[in-house]
Design a protein around this motif. Structure first.
Motif, PDB file in Angstrom:
ATOM      1  N   GLY A 167      35.000-119.598   8.879  1.00 23.68           N
ATOM      2  CA  GLY A 167      34.469-118.859   7.726  1.00 23.68           C
ATOM      3  C   GLY A 167      34.919-117.409   7.744  1.00 23.68           C
ATOM      4  O   GLY A 167      34.279-116.555   7.139  1.00 23.68           O
ATOM      5  N   GLY A 168      36.002-117.122   8.447  1.00 22.36           N
ATOM      6  CA  GLY A 168      36.492-115.736   8.496  1.00 22.36           C
ATOM      7  C   GLY A 168      35.638-114.872   9.411  1.00 22.36           C
ATOM      8  O   GLY A 168      34.927-115.371  10.283  1.00 22.36           O
ATOM      9  N   ASP A 169      35.719-113.563   9.204  1.00 21.42           N
ATOM     10  CA  ASP A 169      34.962-112.610  10.044  1.00 21.42           C
ATOM     11  C   ASP A 169      33.470-112.672   9.716  1.00 21.42           C
ATOM     12  O   ASP A 169      33.105-112.832   8.557  1.00 21.42           O
ATOM     13  N   VAL A 170      32.620-112.514  10.720  1.00 17.46           N
ATOM     14  CA  VAL A 170      31.177-112.429  10.446  1.00 17.46           C
ATOM     15  C   VAL A 170      30.863-111.025   9.902  1.00 17.46           C
ATOM     16  O   VAL A 170      31.677-110.109  10.030  1.00 17.46           O
ATOM     17  N   GLU A 171      29.667-110.884   9.319  1.00 16.83           N
ATOM     18  CA  GLU A 171      29.331-109.579   8.726  1.00 16.83           C
ATOM     19  C   GLU A 171      28.674-108.638   9.718  1.00 16.83           C
ATOM     20  O   GLU A 171      28.909-107.437   9.718  1.00 16.83           O
ATOM     21  N   ILE A 172      27.819-109.168  10.594  1.00 17.65           N
ATOM     22  CA  ILE A 172      26.992-108.280  11.435  1.00 17.65           C
ATOM     23  C   ILE A 172      27.551-108.150  12.850  1.00 17.65           C
ATOM     24  O   ILE A 172      27.664-107.048  13.379  1.00 17.65           O
ATOM     25  N   GLY A 173      27.876-109.250  13.487  1.00 16.79           N
ATOM     26  CA  GLY A 173      28.573-109.165  14.769  1.00 16.79           C
ATOM     27  C   GLY A 173      27.694-109.151  16.002  1.00 16.79           C
ATOM     28  O   GLY A 173      28.198-109.262  17.113  1.00 16.79           O
ATOM     29  N   LEU A 174      26.383-108.981  15.852  1.00 15.07           N
ATOM     30  CA  LEU A 174      25.454-109.099  16.984  1.00 15.07           C
ATOM     31  C   LEU A 174      24.425-110.157  16.626  1.00 15.07           C
ATOM     32  O   LEU A 174      24.085-110.332  15.456  1.00 15.07           O
ATOM     33  N   GLU A 175      23.870-110.835  17.632  1.00 13.23           N
ATOM     34  CA  GLU A 175      22.891-111.887  17.382  1.00 13.23           C
ATOM     35  C   GLU A 175      21.617-111.309  16.746  1.00 13.23           C
ATOM     36  O   GLU A 175      21.340-110.118  16.844  1.00 13.23           O
ATOM     37  N   SER A 176      20.827-112.225  16.157  1.00 14.85           N
ATOM     38  CA  SER A 176      19.616-111.840  15.428  1.00 14.85           C
ATOM     39  C   SER A 176      18.606-111.094  16.295  1.00 14.85           C
ATOM     40  O   SER A 176      18.561-111.249  17.513  1.00 14.85           O
ATOM     41  N   THR A 177      17.781-110.312  15.637  1.00 11.40           N
ATOM     42  CA  THR A 177      16.596-109.733  16.265  1.00 11.40           C
ATOM     43  C   THR A 177      15.630-110.883  16.541  1.00 11.40           C
ATOM     44  O   THR A 177      15.407-111.716  15.666  1.00 11.40           O
ATOM     45  N   ILE A 178      15.051-110.957  17.753  1.00 16.44           N
ATOM     46  CA  ILE A 178      14.048-112.003  18.022  1.00 16.44           C
ATOM     47  C   ILE A 178      12.669-111.361  18.118  1.00 16.44           C
ATOM     48  O   ILE A 178      12.452-110.445  18.920  1.00 16.44           O
ATOM     49  N   LEU A 179      11.754-111.862  17.282  1.00  9.13           N
ATOM     50  CA  LEU A 179      10.393-111.330  17.245  1.00  9.13           C
ATOM     51  C   LEU A 179       9.410-112.436  17.600  1.00  9.13           C
ATOM     52  O   LEU A 179       9.359-113.473  16.940  1.00  9.13           O
ATOM     53  N   ASP A 180       8.627-112.207  18.644  1.00  9.17           N
ATOM     54  CA  ASP A 180       7.633-113.194  19.080  1.00  9.17           C
ATOM     55  C   ASP A 180       6.325-112.976  18.323  1.00  9.17           C
ATOM     56  O   ASP A 180       5.734-111.894  18.391  1.00  9.17           O
ATOM     57  N   LEU A 181       5.890-114.010  17.588  1.00 10.79           N
ATOM     58  CA  LEU A 181       4.642-113.899  16.825  1.00 10.79           C
ATOM     59  C   LEU A 181       3.526-114.708  17.478  1.00 10.79           C
ATOM     60  O   LEU A 181       2.482-114.931  16.867  1.00 10.79           O
ATOM     61  N   THR A 182       3.729-115.150  18.708  1.00  7.78           N
ATOM     62  CA  THR A 182       2.710-115.996  19.340  1.00  7.78           C
ATOM     63  C   THR A 182       1.774-115.205  20.252  1.00  7.78           C
ATOM     64  O   THR A 182       0.758-115.734  20.689  1.00  7.78           O
ATOM     65  N   ALA A 183       2.111-113.952  20.547  1.00  7.84           N
ATOM     66  CA  ALA A 183       1.227-113.139  21.399  1.00  7.84           C
ATOM     67  C   ALA A 183       0.224-112.400  20.515  1.00  7.84           C
ATOM     68  O   ALA A 183       0.244-112.551  19.292  1.00  7.84           O
ATOM     69  N   ASP A 184      -0.643-111.594  21.129  1.00 13.24           N
ATOM     70  CA  ASP A 184      -1.645-110.849  20.350  1.00 13.24           C
ATOM     71  C   ASP A 184      -0.985-109.933  19.333  1.00 13.24           C
ATOM     72  O   ASP A 184      -1.384-109.847  18.191  1.00 13.24           O
ATOM     73  N   ARG A 185       0.045-109.224  19.828  1.00 13.88           N
ATOM     74  CA  ARG A 185       0.776-108.330  18.921  1.00 13.88           C
ATOM     75  C   ARG A 185       2.228-108.779  18.835  1.00 13.88           C
ATOM     76  O   ARG A 185       2.788-109.231  19.821  1.00 13.88           O
ATOM     77  N   PRO A 186       2.851-108.631  17.655  1.00 17.04           N
ATOM     78  CA  PRO A 186       4.261-109.011  17.518  1.00 17.04           C
ATOM     79  C   PRO A 186       5.126-108.217  18.499  1.00 17.04           C
ATOM     80  O   PRO A 186       4.917-107.013  18.662  1.00 17.04           O
ATOM     81  N   MET A 187       6.060-108.915  19.162  1.00 18.98           N
ATOM     82  CA  MET A 187       6.885-108.234  20.155  1.00 18.98           C
ATOM     83  C   MET A 187       8.368-108.584  19.990  1.00 18.98           C
ATOM     84  O   MET A 187       8.720-109.752  19.878  1.00 18.98           O
ATOM     85  N   ILE A 188       9.211-107.545  20.006  1.00 18.20           N
ATOM     86  CA  ILE A 188      10.671-107.770  19.936  1.00 18.20           C
ATOM     87  C   ILE A 188      11.157-108.194  21.317  1.00 18.20           C
ATOM     88  O   ILE A 188      10.959-107.484  22.299  1.00 18.20           O
ATOM     89  N   LEU A 189      11.771-109.381  21.388  1.00 18.03           N
ATOM     90  CA  LEU A 189      12.299-109.863  22.662  1.00 18.03           C
ATOM     91  C   LEU A 189      13.787-109.565  22.790  1.00 18.03           C
ATOM     92  O   LEU A 189      14.315-109.474  23.890  1.00 18.03           O
ATOM     93  N   ARG A 190      14.466-109.486  21.650  1.00 16.08           N
ATOM     94  CA  ARG A 190      15.894-109.143  21.655  1.00 16.08           C
ATOM     95  C   ARG A 190      16.136-108.255  20.444  1.00 16.08           C
ATOM     96  O   ARG A 190      15.842-108.653  19.316  1.00 16.08           O
ATOM     97  N   PRO A 191      16.672-107.042  20.647  1.00 20.03           N
ATOM     98  CA  PRO A 191      16.915-106.165  19.497  1.00 20.03           C
ATOM     99  C   PRO A 191      18.126-106.644  18.705  1.00 20.03           C
ATOM    100  O   PRO A 191      19.001-107.323  19.250  1.00 20.03           O
ATOM    101  N   GLY A 192      18.171-106.292  17.435  1.00 17.17           N
ATOM    102  CA  GLY A 192      19.291-106.711  16.592  1.00 17.17           C
ATOM    103  C   GLY A 192      19.412-105.790  15.399  1.00 17.17           C
ATOM    104  O   GLY A 192      18.870-104.672  15.394  1.00 17.17           O
ATOM    105  N   TYR A 193      20.093-106.284  14.382  1.00 18.94           N
ATOM    106  CA  TYR A 193      20.365-105.502  13.179  1.00 18.94           C
ATOM    107  C   TYR A 193      19.063-105.088  12.483  1.00 18.94           C
ATOM    108  O   TYR A 193      18.960-104.014  11.917  1.00 18.94           O
ATOM    109  N   ILE A 194      18.057-105.975  12.522  1.00 18.61           N
ATOM    110  CA  ILE A 194      16.746-105.618  11.942  1.00 18.61           C
ATOM    111  C   ILE A 194      15.975-104.865  13.022  1.00 18.61           C
ATOM    112  O   ILE A 194      15.525-105.445  14.009  1.00 18.61           O
ATOM    113  N   THR A 195      15.851-103.575  12.835  1.00 14.87           N
ATOM    114  CA  THR A 195      15.314-102.702  13.880  1.00 14.87           C
ATOM    115  C   THR A 195      13.779-102.693  13.865  1.00 14.87           C
ATOM    116  O   THR A 195      13.148-103.149  12.909  1.00 14.87           O
TER     117      THR A 195
END
Ligand code: AMP
Ligand code: MG
Length: 342
Positions: A167-195
């Motif tokens: 599909g040609g070049d990707v647009e963003i180039g880094l993997e997604s932001t991972i946000l855990d919604l199963t704990a008491d408070r939402p927590m970023i486990l892996r940072p990404g384009y969505i800061t």
């Protein structure tokens, strides 16, 4: 990106392969993915085998329609609805408690499941053609930089998957932001384009896993995959932090010594500094102020050092705010956390 034209016969064939238990590598807006049927335990096993990935490292399930979410998770919290409205389709992965439909082979034995809805057209059409649930880690051999062009997918996975969709070049180039919604408070486990800042425009407060930017030996990262060496080029990579003048001097001096020892040297530079280095292979990832370009170029440049058989690589450090946090997270992992302040 050839977004407008999607070859429907190819998508149908790719969808059939996945429904019948095979694997297809395909583009997403973040990086290329290695897709299999997320609800078929034997497909997930094949994904781990093709990547050489440890089987305790869970896969992200990709969906193309919001209506698909409710059958793979136990409940959809209100926070997830809000986030989906704002960021899906897009580079955000959310973690939920899984439903019984999701096999433990897909979640690496966990009771939770990671879900994302990609915005790439080819990815969306493939997911629908494949039955709606595609487990897809990055399409690289485990430990290597994630592929941002189809050529690098082929290099790692040719002969290990039934089909690779270019599909040609990707647009963003880094993997997604991972946000855990199963704990008491939402927590970023892996940072990404969505800061974090962008997430906090929707959610009141978002926490961050403490292992994001440091090698916290006593602490296991909450995303199992983040504990493994990752994104690494074959050469030995060191990140150098400091003022431009000192960084350039340090890298030039060290590369000079390595060169004298018959080692091929390389530098990950920026547009501002590329002309200042005297090394074998020098690549710019873009202008320092343009984080989006740096994110998109980083993995390609790491792979190019492999193509050129560079043995010792130095990288300039980047500002770790905004998308820079994701850039530094990947760069430090690629360097095995070898960072020098000058
Ligand atoms: P990749 O598929 O290569 O982008 O990697 C997926 C990342 O998501 C890995 O770091 C996984 O550990 C993480 N992940 C997937 N599912 C879960 C989950 N249920 N809980 C925590 N992390 C997860
Ligand atoms: Mg990966």
């Amino acid at each position: 990106m050839t977004e407008e034209y999607v070859d429907q016969a190819l998508i149908r064939e790719a969808g059939r392969i996945i429904r019948e238990g095979g694997l297809v590598a395909f583009p997403t807006e973040t990086v290329y993915g290695l897709g299999g049927d997320a609800l078929n335990p034997s497909s997930s096993k094949k994904i781990y085998a093709a990547k050489g990935r440890p089987s305790d490292n869970p896969l992200i399930i990709h969906i193309a329609d919001l209506s698909a979410l409710s059958s793979i998770v136990r409940e959809v919290p209100e926070s997830a609805e809000k986030l989906a409205l704002r960021f899906w389709p897009g580079p955000l992965t959310m973690i939920f408690h899984k439903s019984e439909r999701v096999p433990f082979e897909t979640t690496g034995g966990l009771d939770t499941v990671a879900v994302r809805m990609p915005s790439n057209r080819i990815a969306q059409e493939l997911i629908r053609a494949a039955g709606g649930y595609v487990a897809a880690p990055s399409a690289n051999r485990s430990g290597r930089p994630s592929p941002t062009i189809a050529k690098y997918v082929a290099e790692d996975l040719e002969g290990r998957v039934e089909m690779i969709i270019d599909g040609g070049d990707v647009e963003i180039g880094l993997e997604s932001t991972i946000l855990d919604l199963t704990a008491d408070r939402p927590m970023i486990l892996r940072p990404g384009y969505i800061t974090r800042q962008k997430l906090e425009e929707v959610l009141y407060e978002v926490e961050e896993d403490s292992t994001i930017l440091k090698d916290d030996c006593g602490q296991a990262p909450k995303a199992p995959g983040m504990k493994y060496r990752h994104y690494a080029p074959r050469g030995e990579l060191t990140v150098v932090k400091g003022t431009e003048e000192r960084v350039v001097r340090y890298i030039n001096e060290h590369c000079h010594t390595w060169h004298g020892n018959n080692k091929k040297t390389g530098v990950i530079a920026t547009d501002e500094t590329i002309s200042l280095y005297h090394v074998d292979v020098c690549r710019s990832v873009g202008g320092r102020a343009d984080e989006e370009t740096i994110a998109r170029e980083l993995y390609r440049v790491l792979r190019e050092f492999d193509d050129e058989k560079v043995e010792v690589i130095y990288a300039e450090a980047f500002d770790d705010s905004g998308i820079g946090q994701a850039i530094m997270n990947r760069l430090l992992k690629a360097a095995g956390y070898r960072i020098i302040s000058v």
